[in-house]
Design a protein around this motif. Sequence first.
Motif, PDB file in Angstrom:
ATOM      1  N   VAL A  59       0.702  -0.922  -0.030  1.00 27.55           N
ATOM      2  CA  VAL A  59       0.566  -0.285  -0.277  1.00 27.55           C
ATOM      3  C   VAL A  59       0.651   1.177  -0.044  1.00 27.55           C
ATOM      4  N   GLY A  60       1.827   1.102   0.438  1.00 25.76           N
ATOM      5  CA  GLY A  60       2.810   2.853   1.282  1.00 25.76           C
ATOM      6  C   GLY A  60       2.958   2.971   2.608  1.00 25.76           C
ATOM      7  N   THR A  61       3.628   3.786   2.583  1.00 25.75           N
ATOM      8  CA  THR A  61       3.996   4.348   4.056  1.00 25.75           C
ATOM      9  C   THR A  61       3.499   5.689   4.303  1.00 25.75           C
ATOM     10  N   PHE A  62       2.797   5.426   5.992  1.00 22.89           N
ATOM     11  CA  PHE A  62       2.614   7.254   6.235  1.00 22.89           C
ATOM     12  C   PHE A  62       2.741   7.732   7.655  1.00 22.89           C
ATOM     13  N   VAL A  63       2.741   9.147   7.530  1.00 23.20           N
ATOM     14  CA  VAL A  63       3.338   9.256   8.341  1.00 23.20           C
ATOM     15  C   VAL A  63       2.278   8.952  10.628  1.00 23.20           C
ATOM     16  N   THR A  64       2.133   8.068  10.331  1.00 22.46           N
ATOM     17  CA  THR A  64       1.648   7.685  12.065  1.00 22.46           C
ATOM     18  C   THR A  64       0.735   9.224  12.323  1.00 22.46           C
ATOM     19  N   THR A  65      -0.790   8.795  12.340  1.00 25.29           N
ATOM     20  CA  THR A  65      -1.618   9.944  13.159  1.00 25.29           C
ATOM     21  C   THR A  65      -1.844   8.803  14.644  1.00 25.29           C
ATOM     22  N   PRO A  66      -2.030   9.102  15.530  1.00 23.05           N
ATOM     23  CA  PRO A  66      -1.968   9.086  16.806  1.00 23.05           C
ATOM     24  C   PRO A  66      -3.205   8.800  17.391  1.00 23.05           C
ATOM     25  N   SER A  67      -3.744   7.500  17.684  1.00 20.33           N
ATOM     26  CA  SER A  67      -5.277   8.095  18.230  1.00 20.33           C
ATOM     27  C   SER A  67      -5.340   8.452  19.869  1.00 20.33           C
ATOM     28  N   ARG A  68      -6.634   9.481  19.884  1.00 18.77           N
ATOM     29  CA  ARG A  68      -6.136   9.241  21.421  1.00 18.77           C
ATOM     30  C   ARG A  68      -6.286   8.791  22.366  1.00 18.77           C
ATOM     31  N   ARG A  69      -6.597   7.911  21.952  1.00 20.66           N
ATOM     32  CA  ARG A  69      -6.427   6.467  23.316  1.00 20.66           C
ATOM     33  C   ARG A  69      -4.434   6.243  23.417  1.00 20.66           C
ATOM     34  N   GLU A  70      -3.662   6.320  22.479  1.00 19.21           N
ATOM     35  CA  GLU A  70      -2.596   6.210  22.478  1.00 19.21           C
ATOM     36  C   GLU A  70      -1.964   7.237  22.878  1.00 19.21           C
ATOM     37  N   ILE A  71      -2.301   8.786  22.423  1.00 19.78           N
ATOM     38  CA  ILE A  71      -1.814  10.172  22.838  1.00 19.78           C
ATOM     39  C   ILE A  71      -1.854  10.172  24.150  1.00 19.78           C
ATOM     40  N   THR A  72      -3.164   9.667  25.036  1.00 15.18           N
ATOM     41  CA  THR A  72      -3.237   9.361  26.513  1.00 15.18           C
ATOM     42  C   THR A  72      -2.051   8.905  26.952  1.00 15.18           C
ATOM     43  N   GLU A  73      -2.217   7.016  26.673  1.00  9.19           N
ATOM     44  CA  GLU A  73      -1.533   6.645  27.004  1.00  9.19           C
ATOM     45  C   GLU A  73       0.104   7.126  26.985  1.00  9.19           C
ATOM     46  N   LEU A  74       0.353   7.508  26.033  1.00  5.86           N
ATOM     47  CA  LEU A  74       1.865   7.955  25.720  1.00  5.86           C
ATOM     48  C   LEU A  74       2.135   9.751  26.471  1.00  5.86           C
ATOM     49  N   ARG A 201      -2.390  17.175  29.387  1.00  9.85           N
ATOM     50  CA  ARG A 201      -3.258  16.490  28.007  1.00  9.85           C
ATOM     51  C   ARG A 201      -4.527  16.861  27.703  1.00  9.85           C
ATOM     52  N   ARG A 202      -5.000  17.488  28.848  1.00  8.21           N
ATOM     53  CA  ARG A 202      -7.256  18.071  29.186  1.00  8.21           C
ATOM     54  C   ARG A 202      -6.819  18.575  28.143  1.00  8.21           C
ATOM     55  N   ALA A 203      -6.279  19.818  27.904  1.00  2.26           N
ATOM     56  CA  ALA A 203      -6.202  20.902  26.717  1.00  2.26           C
ATOM     57  C   ALA A 203      -6.187  20.745  25.420  1.00  2.26           C
ATOM     58  N   LEU A 204      -5.371  19.067  25.804  1.00  2.00           N
ATOM     59  CA  LEU A 204      -5.034  18.781  23.744  1.00  2.00           C
ATOM     60  C   LEU A 204      -6.055  18.016  23.291  1.00  2.00           C
ATOM     61  N   LEU A 205      -6.205  17.387  24.142  1.00  2.00           N
ATOM     62  CA  LEU A 205      -7.800  16.068  23.960  1.00  2.00           C
ATOM     63  C   LEU A 205      -8.746  16.624  23.613  1.00  2.00           C
ATOM     64  N   ALA A 206      -8.879  18.270  24.487  1.00  7.07           N
ATOM     65  CA  ALA A 206     -10.225  19.313  24.105  1.00  7.07           C
ATOM     66  C   ALA A 206     -10.248  19.892  22.612  1.00  7.07           C
ATOM     67  N   GLY A 207      -8.741  20.126  22.473  1.00  8.50           N
ATOM     68  CA  GLY A 207      -8.614  20.488  20.852  1.00  8.50           C
ATOM     69  C   GLY A 207      -8.431  19.494  19.657  1.00  8.50           C
ATOM     70  N   LEU A 208      -8.434  18.435  19.892  1.00  9.84           N
ATOM     71  CA  LEU A 208      -8.621  17.125  18.577  1.00  9.84           C
ATOM     72  C   LEU A 208     -10.008  16.994  18.245  1.00  9.84           C
ATOM     73  N   PRO A 209      -9.748  16.874  17.484  1.00 14.62           N
ATOM     74  CA  PRO A 209     -11.180  16.228  16.387  1.00 14.62           C
ATOM     75  C   PRO A 209     -12.244  15.100  17.004  1.00 14.62           C
ATOM     76  N   VAL A 210     -12.967  15.290  17.395  1.00 14.28           N
ATOM     77  CA  VAL A 210     -13.702  13.699  18.027  1.00 14.28           C
ATOM     78  C   VAL A 210     -14.247  13.068  17.051  1.00 14.28           C
ATOM     79  N   GLY A 211     -14.795  11.773  17.243  1.00 12.81           N
ATOM     80  CA  GLY A 211     -15.390  10.786  16.298  1.00 12.81           C
ATOM     81  C   GLY A 211     -14.636  10.618  14.881  1.00 12.81           C
ATOM     82  N   ASP A 212     -13.207  10.044  15.175  1.00 12.20           N
ATOM     83  CA  ASP A 212     -12.188   9.600  14.268  1.00 12.20           C
ATOM     84  C   ASP A 212     -11.965   7.887  14.371  1.00 12.20           C
TER      85      ASP A 212
END
Length: 222
Positions: A59-74, A201-212
């Motif tokens: 398929v190809g190589t793509f820049v990773t898009t961390p999920s909200r859960r991955e961001i939280t864990e990190l 973290r809370r401020a970041l998650l509040a600024g990320l799009p939801v429903g992804d």
Amino acid sequence: MQATVIAEMRRRIINGDVEPGASLSETVLAHEFGVSRTPVREALKQLQTEGLVEIRPRVGTFVTTPSRREITELFEMKELIEGAAARLLAQRGRVPEIDSLERNLREADEAVGQDDRERYAKLVQEFHDLLIVGSDNSKLQAHYRILMNQLAYARLVNTSLSQPGRAIQSDREHHLVLELILEKDGDSAERVMREHVRASRRALLAGLPVGDGTDGVRTGGG
């Protein structure tokens, strides 16, 4: 050349010069860097191990898009590491990093006062980097670098600071952390630093799009 490709591609992704989800062509990159596709392919494999790109066979190589859960864990790991760094720095006394942190906060106060978010975002990164270096723990620093690469923090901090009032509050939190470090109160410095990371973290998650499609994120923690 492989090391050069790795370093430059890592820099672009972390700084947000290449957007999350963007496709990376071995042929295009090889032409750009003036090398064969082999060092590019090996560089992309290395970046995949660092969590910065995703290689999808056929398929190809793509820049990773961390999920909200991955961001939280990190960020949960970021909280632990930076809390420990604050404690360790508080135990060291008047070391050169303290002077650098005081200078950083003076400049940060100016940036916040001028509503210069771009400048303040860079100073935020510098503050956290100085804290890590000030811990004087090479193992902690190594884990932190890997973590920051996986987060591509440079592009995330701007999202966090886009929340109303977050820059002012962040600046206050940095001041409090340094005050506790200067008082050599390692316990309180660690606690307040961890609270600061959770607030970011809370401020970041509040600024990320939801429903992804990234449900299941843990947004608690203070």
